[in-house]
Design a protein around this motif. Structure first.
Motif, short mmCIF file in Angstrom:
data_model
loop_
_atom_site.label_atom_id
_atom_site.label_comp_id
_atom_site.label_asym_id
_atom_site.label_seq_id
_atom_site.Cartn_x
_atom_site.Cartn_y
_atom_site.Cartn_z
N UNK A 403 0.52 -1.19 0.02
CA UNK A 403 -0.05 0.07 -0.07
C UNK A 403 0.94 1.09 -0.10
N UNK A 404 2.23 1.08 0.21
CA UNK A 404 3.03 2.22 0.38
C UNK A 404 3.96 2.40 -1.03
N UNK A 405 3.73 1.48 -2.18
CA UNK A 405 4.66 1.50 -3.27
C UNK A 405 3.97 2.20 -4.48
N UNK A 406 4.24 2.81 -4.93
CA UNK A 406 3.88 3.28 -6.32
C UNK A 406 4.70 3.00 -7.67
N UNK A 407 6.00 2.77 -7.12
CA UNK A 407 7.18 2.24 -8.08
C UNK A 407 8.15 1.42 -7.61
N UNK A 408 8.44 0.34 -8.33
CA UNK A 408 9.71 -0.37 -8.06
C UNK A 408 10.64 -0.34 -8.93
N UNK A 409 11.96 -0.40 -8.66
CA UNK A 409 13.15 -0.13 -9.83
C UNK A 409 14.13 -1.37 -9.70
N UNK A 410 14.36 -1.81 -10.92
CA UNK A 410 15.34 -2.50 -11.06
C UNK A 410 16.56 -2.13 -12.16
N UNK A 420 3.85 -2.67 -15.44
CA UNK A 420 2.89 -1.95 -14.51
C UNK A 420 3.94 -1.19 -13.31
N UNK A 421 4.15 -1.59 -12.14
CA UNK A 421 4.72 -0.70 -11.37
C UNK A 421 6.17 -1.00 -11.13
N UNK A 422 6.87 -1.99 -12.09
CA UNK A 422 8.14 -2.53 -11.93
C UNK A 422 9.01 -1.80 -13.30
N UNK A 423 10.06 -0.87 -12.97
CA UNK A 423 10.71 -0.09 -14.06
C UNK A 423 12.04 -0.79 -13.98
#
Length: 445
Positions: A403-410, A420-423
């Motif tokens: 609920x606290x994540x708008x974006x994840x980065x790898x 989706x939310x994984x860049x």
């Protein structure tokens, strides 16, 4: 060579709120060169004073706080011309000159017409001492090793730099750019961003001379360790420094004092480690217990990782041979991604106001390499050293804090893609990371 810090310095020169400048950075990162180059480009003349070469100049600051007298004495002793607003006054090697540093208060208050920039190789150490310091009367600027972008420009790859700098979408990068950029990044892992090392590779293509340059820089740092006021700390600093490759080679990269020396305890070594942090030679990244704002409020001060100021110095200290140049992706997988993590952290630190953290849990074991704060967003970041990118820890992190994540980065050697939310950001695009994250967050709103 082109150093992007010159753009920041020009803004400093033109600011109506300008104060005397203190330029911080590790030894041999190019501070003196960049100050002289800045003076050459943007001032009628430069007046340069080195307090290591000319210790007698220190007396001018010890006998008076009158800046007019100080300037007159400097002009008479050196024969250099100083004209208000038109001369850049450079005070170099000021780390052992508290009176010079303290005088910045009086230049700021009583003589703002003089443009002054100070530098010194161990200035971070001097500024950490509880001595008289002109709080609020100076502007600080950090100068770090050359970025990958600066390396590209120095290497004659202006076209690749311009391509990266003008990307506006999250579309896959064509192979005509992707493949050369991967190869250039391998070169950068070998040379690092110390200007002498970069010059010997980009101008001379001399690998042996580049190796010697890095070796000599490491030796100079070792000699600096002896400048700790407590002689007993010198061997401890050296032992921590030489343990860094071993610390980063482990799967769990949390700093362990027992890797420094069997039976070592935190209270015996924490002063030595803090010296390295104050000297900007290492970066200390705390474990974050939760993705909350501000990040610092959730620090676990008992758990942290340390990285080096430059990826090339880490490679040299680790005795990893430059022959990895021609060995496919081996350079990226060697050392369990330590080089890639160090490189990505260097790049993120240049772009962010808040120092990154990391997140981990023990049972079962998961670790997200970095947690970063961009304005009011907390973003988890994983670094993969090749194209094998199963991100177990990022998945676990999302399960736990979804609920606290708008974006994840790898970061990896895969192409640019927003899923989706994984860049996924290719490693060679690390210098554009925050810009790409902003584009991704706007798309996901």
């Amino acid at each position: 060579m082109e150093r992007f810090v010159l753009e920041k310095m020009l803004k400093w020169k033109n600011s109506k709120y300008r104060k005397p400048l203190i330029l911080k950075g590790v030894r041999q990162v190019g501070k003196t060169w960049v100050l002289k180059e800045f003076g050459r480009r943007y001032y009628e003349n430069t007046a340069y004073f080195n307090f290591d070469e000319n210790e007698e100049y220190k007396q001018f600051f010890e006998t008076t706080k009158d800046v007019t007298r100080i300037v007159q004495n400097l002009i008479l002793a050196s024969g250099q011309k100083i004209v208000p607003e038109k001369t850049l006054i450079i005070f170099d090697e000021v780390q052992d000159c508290p009176q010079v540093i303290n005088s910045m208060k009086y230049f700021c208050e009583n003589a703002p017409q003089y443009h002054i920039a100070c530098a010194g190789s161990l200035l971070g150490i001097a500024l950490a001492k509880p001595s008289s310091f002109p709080v609020g009367k100076v502007d600080f600027m950090q100068m770090n090793p050359m970025t990958f972008h600066e390396f590209l420009v120095a290497n004659g790859d202006q076209n690749l730099y311009q391509y990266l700098n003008t990307m506006e979408t999250l579309e896959p990068i064509p192979k005509a750019f992707f493949n050369p950029l991967c190869e250039k990044l391998k070169m950068y892992y070998v040379t690092g961003g110390m200007p002498e090392s970069v010059a010997l590779w980009t101008e001379e293509r001399d690998v042996e001379a580049m190796q010697n340059a890095l070796f000599n820089i490491l030796n100079a740092y070792e000699r600096d360790f002896a400048k700790h006021p407590n002689v007993k700390e010198f061997p401890k600093i050296s032992m921590i420094w030489n343990s860094i490759p071993s610390q980063l080679a482990r799967e769990n990269k949390k700093f362990l004092y027992k890797v420094v020396k069997e039976g070592a305890r935190a209270r015996e070594y924490e002063d030595a480690l803090q010296w390295l942090v104050d000297a900007n030679l290492v970066k200390k990244i705390y474990r974050s217990t939760a993705p909350g704002l501000p990040l610092a409020a959730y620090d676990d001060l008992s758990a942290f990782k340390i990285y080096m100021a430059d990826v090339g110095l880490l490679r040299r200290l680790s005795m990893l041979s430059p022959t990895a140049f021609g060995e496919g992706n081996r350079l990226f997988t060697e050392f369990k991604g330590a080089l890639s993590e160090n490189y990505v952290l260097e790049s993120l630190v240049n772009q962010l106001e808040v120092t990154p953290r990391y997140w981990s849990q023990n049972n079962p074991p998961y670790e997200v390499d970095f947690i970063i704060q961009m304005e009011n967003e907390i973003i988890p970041v994983e670094v993969k050293a090749d194209a094998n990118t199963e991100a177990r820890s990022l998945k676990k992190y999302k399960e736990k804090f979804g609920d606290k994540i708008n974006l994840r980065v790898r970061f990896s050697l895969n192409n640019l893609k927003l899923d989706d939310d994984l860049l996924n950001i290719p490693l060679f695009l690390a210098d554009e990371a925050t810009r790409l994250m902003e584009i991704a967050m706007k798309k996901n709103q």
